[in-house]
Design a protein around this motif. Structure first.
Motif, PDB file in Angstrom:
ATOM      1  N   ASN A  14      18.134  15.045   1.782  1.00 31.49           N
ATOM      2  CA  ASN A  14      17.844  15.239   3.207  1.00 31.49           C
ATOM      3  C   ASN A  14      16.441  15.795   3.425  1.00 31.49           C
ATOM      4  O   ASN A  14      15.725  15.337   4.331  1.00 31.49           O
ATOM      5  N   LEU A  17      13.996  12.978   2.828  1.00 31.99           N
ATOM      6  CA  LEU A  17      13.996  12.020   3.940  1.00 31.99           C
ATOM      7  C   LEU A  17      13.240  12.570   5.141  1.00 31.99           C
ATOM      8  O   LEU A  17      12.431  11.863   5.766  1.00 31.99           O
ATOM      9  N   SER A  24      18.088  11.186   8.878  1.00 33.29           N
ATOM     10  CA  SER A  24      19.214  11.395   7.962  1.00 33.29           C
ATOM     11  C   SER A  24      20.468  11.791   8.727  1.00 33.29           C
ATOM     12  O   SER A  24      21.425  12.283   8.135  1.00 33.29           O
ATOM     13  N   ALA A  29      24.257   7.299   7.550  1.00 31.37           N
ATOM     14  CA  ALA A  29      23.288   7.986   6.697  1.00 31.37           C
ATOM     15  C   ALA A  29      23.981   9.029   5.830  1.00 31.37           C
ATOM     16  O   ALA A  29      23.685   9.148   4.636  1.00 31.37           O
ATOM     17  N   ILE A  33      23.914   8.969   1.850  1.00 28.07           N
ATOM     18  CA  ILE A  33      23.347  10.116   1.137  1.00 28.07           C
ATOM     19  C   ILE A  33      24.359  10.663   0.137  1.00 28.07           C
ATOM     20  O   ILE A  33      24.006  10.978  -1.010  1.00 28.07           O
TER      21      ILE A  33
END
Length: 140
Positions: A14, A17, A24, A29, A33
């Motif tokens: 995170n 990103l 995120s 997402a 992730i």
């Protein structure tokens, strides 16, 4: 399931990103992730298992028995001395630091004062070994 290690990896993903200006947020997402974090962890375990010595797995298991307390360095040095006598040709000139370097570099152990501790990653690695039927009888 929930895992401290997976949560930590997700947090790092995170941060990366966001640093790149990417979104995120959102369910998709978050799922991606989570899957990326799991894949990265699995890859890490595969790499560790390809390189770790059997005696280092044994040491991790001994540290896991007293997770939270750790083992005194004297316990660790006695273990390493014993391994060095068994494998004199391969490890004869290795220092304690050289033997432990892989475990430290892969964040499987930490040292606090005179105590050596297994990390959450080390515990999860041992769990992965057991759940996946991976051999602990590796050379050295």
């Amino acid at each position: 399931g929930n895992s401290i290690v997976i949560t930590d990896i997700e947090s790092r993903i995170n941060v990366e990103l966001k640093a790149k200006g990417l979104n995120s947020e959102g369910d998709t997402a978050k799922v991606l992730i989570r899957h990326l974090a799991g894949t990265q962890l699995l890859l890490s375990f595969e790499q560790i298992h390809n390189l770790i010595f059997g005696s280092q797995i044994f040491l991790l298991k001994k540290l896991n028995e007293v997770a939270g307390q750790g083992r005194p360095m004297v316990f660790v040095t006695v273990h390493i001395d014993h391994i060095k006598t068994l494998y004199q040709i391969q490890l004869g000139d290795w220092s304690y630091d050289q033997y432990l370097a892989f475990l430290f570099s892969r964040s499987l152990i930490v040292r606090h004062g005179d105590q050596l501790h297994i990390t959450n990653l080390g515990v999860e690695y041992l769990t992965w070994v057991a759940r996946n039927g991976r051999s602990e009888n590796k050379p050295l």
